[in-house]
Motif scaffolding. Structure first.
Motif, mmCIF file in Angstrom:
data_model
loop_
_atom_site.group_PDB
_atom_site.id
_atom_site.type_symbol
_atom_site.label_atom_id
_atom_site.label_comp_id
_atom_site.label_asym_id
_atom_site.label_seq_id
_atom_site.Cartn_x
_atom_site.Cartn_y
_atom_site.Cartn_z
ATOM 1 N N THR A 102 0.804 -1.214 0.000
ATOM 2 C CA THR A 102 0.000 0.000 0.000
ATOM 3 C C THR A 102 0.841 1.270 0.000
ATOM 4 O OG1 THR A 102 -1.701 1.227 1.214
ATOM 5 C CG2 THR A 102 -0.099 0.020 2.520
ATOM 6 N N ILE A 103 0.257 2.326 -0.556
ATOM 7 C CA ILE A 103 0.801 3.664 -0.344
ATOM 8 C C ILE A 103 -0.180 4.495 0.487
ATOM 9 C CG2 ILE A 103 0.004 4.873 -2.433
ATOM 10 C CD1 ILE A 103 3.046 5.835 -2.598
ATOM 11 N N TYR A 104 -0.999 3.789 1.286
ATOM 12 C CA TYR A 104 -1.702 4.372 2.436
ATOM 13 C C TYR A 104 -2.974 5.159 2.097
ATOM 14 C CZ TYR A 104 3.315 3.942 3.364
ATOM 15 O OH TYR A 104 4.613 3.530 3.386
ATOM 16 N N HIS A 105 -3.773 4.654 1.165
ATOM 17 C CA HIS A 105 -4.988 5.368 0.775
ATOM 18 C C HIS A 105 -6.229 4.478 0.817
ATOM 19 C CE1 HIS A 105 -2.024 7.949 -1.815
ATOM 20 N NE2 HIS A 105 -2.013 8.318 -0.543
ATOM 21 N N PRO A 106 -6.500 3.767 1.924
ATOM 22 C CA PRO A 106 -7.695 2.935 1.967
ATOM 23 C C PRO A 106 -8.966 3.781 2.065
ATOM 24 C CG PRO A 106 -6.626 2.950 4.119
ATOM 25 C CD PRO A 106 -5.717 3.694 3.180
ATOM 26 N N VAL A 107 -9.962 3.425 1.277
ATOM 27 C CA VAL A 107 -11.239 4.152 1.280
ATOM 28 C C VAL A 107 -12.371 3.170 0.980
ATOM 29 C CG1 VAL A 107 -10.071 6.203 0.317
ATOM 30 C CG2 VAL A 107 -11.367 4.706 -1.201
ATOM 31 N N GLY A 108 -13.603 3.671 1.095
ATOM 32 C CA GLY A 108 -14.745 3.022 0.461
ATOM 33 C C GLY A 108 -15.514 2.010 1.262
ATOM 34 N N THR A 109 -15.138 1.727 2.507
ATOM 35 C CA THR A 109 -15.707 0.602 3.237
ATOM 36 C C THR A 109 -17.074 0.894 3.855
ATOM 37 O OG1 THR A 109 -14.360 1.327 5.104
ATOM 38 C CG2 THR A 109 -13.497 -0.470 3.749
ATOM 39 N N CYS A 110 -17.532 2.130 3.773
ATOM 40 C CA CYS A 110 -18.903 2.504 4.167
ATOM 41 C C CYS A 110 -19.421 3.456 3.098
ATOM 42 C CB CYS A 110 -18.932 3.157 5.537
ATOM 43 S SG CYS A 110 -18.408 2.099 6.900
ATOM 44 N N LYS A 111 -19.463 2.995 1.888
ATOM 45 C CA LYS A 111 -19.594 3.897 0.747
ATOM 46 C C LYS A 111 -20.914 4.660 0.736
ATOM 47 C CE LYS A 111 -21.737 1.101 -2.886
ATOM 48 N NZ LYS A 111 -21.653 0.727 -4.306
ATOM 49 N N MET A 112 -20.820 5.845 0.193
ATOM 50 C CA MET A 112 -21.968 6.706 -0.056
ATOM 51 C C MET A 112 -22.626 6.290 -1.361
ATOM 52 S SD MET A 112 -21.806 10.867 -0.534
ATOM 53 C CE MET A 112 -20.199 10.737 -1.334
ATOM 54 N N GLY A 113 -23.953 6.339 -1.404
ATOM 55 C CA GLY A 113 -24.633 6.018 -2.640
ATOM 56 C C GLY A 113 -26.117 5.789 -2.442
ATOM 57 N N VAL A 114 -26.730 5.235 -3.496
ATOM 58 C CA VAL A 114 -28.172 4.989 -3.481
ATOM 59 C C VAL A 114 -28.501 3.535 -3.775
ATOM 60 C CG1 VAL A 114 -28.747 7.367 -4.095
ATOM 61 C CG2 VAL A 114 -28.333 5.704 -5.914
ATOM 62 N N ASP A 115 -27.491 2.696 -3.994
ATOM 63 C CA ASP A 115 -27.735 1.282 -4.283
ATOM 64 C C ASP A 115 -27.799 0.499 -2.982
ATOM 65 O OD1 ASP A 115 -24.830 -0.263 -4.031
ATOM 66 O OD2 ASP A 115 -24.663 1.866 -4.496
ATOM 67 N N GLU A 116 -28.116 -0.784 -3.089
ATOM 68 C CA GLU A 116 -28.355 -1.591 -1.893
ATOM 69 C C GLU A 116 -27.096 -1.839 -1.066
ATOM 70 O OE1 GLU A 116 -28.008 -6.037 -3.980
ATOM 71 O OE2 GLU A 116 -29.938 -5.279 -3.252
ATOM 72 N N MET A 117 -25.915 -1.655 -1.649
ATOM 73 C CA MET A 117 -24.684 -1.838 -0.892
ATOM 74 C C MET A 117 -24.157 -0.531 -0.303
ATOM 75 S SD MET A 117 -24.149 -5.013 -0.803
ATOM 76 C CE MET A 117 -22.461 -5.157 -0.217
ATOM 77 N N ALA A 118 -24.839 0.571 -0.546
ATOM 78 C CA ALA A 118 -24.436 1.840 0.060
ATOM 79 C C ALA A 118 -24.702 1.797 1.560
ATOM 80 C CB ALA A 118 -25.192 2.992 -0.582
ATOM 81 N N VAL A 119 -23.776 2.330 2.327
ATOM 82 C CA VAL A 119 -23.905 2.370 3.786
ATOM 83 C C VAL A 119 -24.469 3.716 4.222
ATOM 84 C CG1 VAL A 119 -22.632 2.245 5.974
ATOM 85 C CG2 VAL A 119 -22.063 0.694 4.081
ATOM 86 N N VAL A 120 -24.098 4.783 3.529
ATOM 87 C CA VAL A 120 -24.628 6.108 3.840
ATOM 88 C C VAL A 120 -25.256 6.711 2.591
ATOM 89 C CG1 VAL A 120 -22.963 6.523 5.682
ATOM 90 C CG2 VAL A 120 -22.441 7.308 3.363
ATOM 91 N N ASP A 121 -26.199 7.622 2.810
ATOM 92 C CA ASP A 121 -26.804 8.347 1.696
ATOM 93 C C ASP A 121 -25.951 9.566 1.373
ATOM 94 O OD1 ASP A 121 -27.372 10.359 3.558
ATOM 95 O OD2 ASP A 121 -29.508 9.862 3.709
ATOM 96 N N PRO A 122 -26.297 10.347 0.355
ATOM 97 C CA PRO A 122 -25.467 11.511 0.008
ATOM 98 C C PRO A 122 -25.390 12.585 1.092
ATOM 99 C CG PRO A 122 -26.732 10.823 -1.901
ATOM 100 C CD PRO A 122 -27.265 10.034 -0.734
ATOM 101 N N GLN A 123 -26.213 12.475 2.138
ATOM 102 C CA GLN A 123 -26.089 13.348 3.297
ATOM 103 C C GLN A 123 -25.195 12.730 4.380
ATOM 104 O OE1 GLN A 123 -27.813 16.561 3.825
ATOM 105 N NE2 GLN A 123 -27.822 16.365 1.602
#
Length: 539
Positions: free
Chosen positions: A473-494
């Motif tokens: 890694t070069i230290y940029h982990p993201v995305g594990t509670c992703k924002m969105g509108v699909d069924e795998m989204a964890v948070v909404d755009p707010q």
């Protein structure tokens, strides 16, 4: 203890929220941070990052490991993350990089309304106090000081010249929405006279100047162990201080705000019963709220370094005069804020296209003024330099899960590096381009010896063996509670956790896709935007 808002994590996002939400003296804010104060010399002096990065000992660093990675010959990867006020901005290379315009327009295309480039640019500007002043894309009055590098080494200028000799264009500013080119990184470093040359972590910029506010309570060494709920509403956070015994609860009258990062935020949700049933039941955790996307969609930048020795000693290394030289540099930094002690190590930048028909760059280079091997955990005698290659938008997707129900245990981190073959193909192309730059005439006087045999003609199979054996890694982990509108989204755009009340996530875990560059500046932007959302909801 009751507060309007309880923030978990005093890193880049948490520091921003603590500042912005406590601007209203009638609003009470509590910030919980598992690490220490983030004010020591190890944080303030940029070059001192070399003491924290290896995690031996663990100075301001969680020093996590991944599960064995099949794509990396079964090796366990290393995942350093900041553990102090300032979070990873207290131990990173200070590089200020926003990513590309298309990154954010892509978020909007995925259903994240209000997260396109034109909508987020005002928040980048609000955060920023740029040494070069304000213009259409930069701010000059924000809490985060952004500077030109204090004294980039001559070898870094030679790297930039070498890239130009390979027909790559020079770029003065990598933060205008189009990153293509080669040049010097801007850095999150103080330029005001009082602290000139010191690291401007998110805490130093946002939190420390307002720590005296009576409505802001900051508690360090407070490890959040679980969330408290009444029905579907988050009402507080339970934390513990290692070695102090009993759990302590803080109540949130309005909202709990998770800012623990892409590795710790999903873990806290999971141990609190929020996540996929299949992830929690094996650990005996009862489901409070089923949310299958928690811990999924992990994305990270895989890094591969080409490393050279040099006879030039005007950089970092281990030699008979090294200690005395370093002491002189520290003394200059202490007096004037300049010298090699002010370096971000990764001084030279390049964002390049591996094929000319691409719409935008797909690889990033970090040129460092030291032989950085295995996160500085493997040391080599002498002096040298490194060129690090990463694919900007990886296709591989990993997970963050649990090793046990114990909230004090490390999470199970699986980036699934190179699980998608397209990532390997781009990395090979990028490594070839980096090698060609390093072999260009401008760097000829610095080249002495390449450490791993990547300076001559290599077949694709040769490159694959090199990458699988040494990349990480070069230290940029993201995305594990992703924002969105699909069924795998964890948070909404707010940034509200779907299906729950009084709970938001504000950190790099909400990024639906990885930005085309370093992640600290985008995380600070996310928190600036979130602060407006939170304030609006309270009206």
């Amino acid at each position: 203890m009751d507060f309007d808002y309880v923030i978990v994590g005093g890193g880049s996002a948490g520091s921003v929220l603590a500042n912005r939400l406590s601007e209203d003296p009638s609003t009470s804010v509590c910030l919980l941070e598992a690490g220490g104060g983030g004010k020591s010399l190890f944080v303030r002096m940029p070059a001192a990052v070399v003491t924290a990065l290896p995690g031996r000992p663990r100075i301001n660093n969680w020093a996590f490991e991944t599960v064995p990675q099949p794509g990396l010959n079964g090796r366990r990867g290393y995942q350093p993350r900041g553990k102090a006020l300032g979070g990873s901005s207290a131990i990173n290379a200070m590089l200020y990089v926003r990513g590309q315009q298309q990154d954010y327009d892509g978020w909007a295309d995925l259903g994240c309304d209000g997260w396109d480039w034109d909508s987020v640019l005002p928040y980048f500007k609000r955060a920023e106090n740029n040494e070069l002043g304000a213009d259409s894309v930069h701010g000059d009055s924000g809490p985060l000081q952004v500077s030109r590098q204090k004294e980039p080494r001559p070898i870094t200028h030679a790297f930039i010249q070498a890239a130009q000799q390979m027909q790559h264009r020079h770029t003065e500013d990598f933060n205008r929405g189009d990153n293509e080119g080669v040049g010097l990184y801007q850095v999150t470093q103080f330029h005001d006279p009082a602290k000139n040359g010191e690291r401007c972590s998110a805490a130093a910029g946002y939190l420390f100047p307002v720590s005296g506010r009576p409505n802001l309570t900051v508690i360090t060494h407070a490890h959040a162990s679980r969330l408290r709920f009444e029905g579907k509403r988050a009402t507080g956070v339970v934390y513990r201080v290692r070695g102090k015994g009993a759990d302590i609860t803080v109540q949130a009258k309005r909202e709990v705000l998770l800012c623990a990062g892409a590795l710790k935020t999903p873990q806290l949700l999971q141990v609190s019963g929020v996540g996929a049933k299949s992830d929690l039941e094996p650990h005996g955790i009862a489901i409070h709220h089923e949310l299958p996307g928690v811990g999924r969609n992990l994305q990270d930048h895989l890094d591969f370094a080409l490393i050279f020795k040099t006879k030039d000693t005007d950089n970092f290394g281990i030699g008979p005069t090294g200690a005395a030289r370093l002491l002189r540099h520290i003394q200059r930094w202490n007096k004037k804020g300049v010298s090699m002690a002010a370096t971000p190590f990764a001084e030279g930048a390049a964002f390049l296209k591996t094929t000319p028909d691409l719409e935008r760059p797909d690889i990033q280079l970090h040129f460092t003024i030291a032989m950085v091997d295995d996160h500085a955990r493997k040391l080599h005698y002498g002096y040298g330099y490194s060129c690090h290659v990463c694919k900007l938008r990886p296709e591989s997707r990993g997970t963050v899960g649990l090793n046990s129900a114990d909230p004090m245990a490390a999470p199970a981190i699986d980036p699934a590096f190179l699980s998608d073959k397209r990532d390997l193909q781009t990395m090979i192309k990028g490594a070839r381009m980096a090698r060609d730059i390093l072999n260009a005439p401008a760097l000829a006087k610095y080249r002495h010896k390449e450490l791993f045999g990547t300076d001559t003609a290599q077949t694709d199979q040769d490159w694959e063996e090199h990458i699988r054996a040494r990349a990480d890694t070069i230290y940029h982990p993201v995305g594990t509670c992703k924002m969105g509108v699909d069924e795998m989204a964890v948070v909404d755009p707010q940034l509200r956790v779907r299906g729950l009340e009084g709970l938001r996530i504000v950190d790099a875990s909400v990024m639906p896709t990885l930005v085309s560059g370093n992640t600290n500046a985008p995380t600070i932007m996310i928190a600036e935007k979130a602060a407006d959302m939170i304030k609006a909801a309270a009206m």
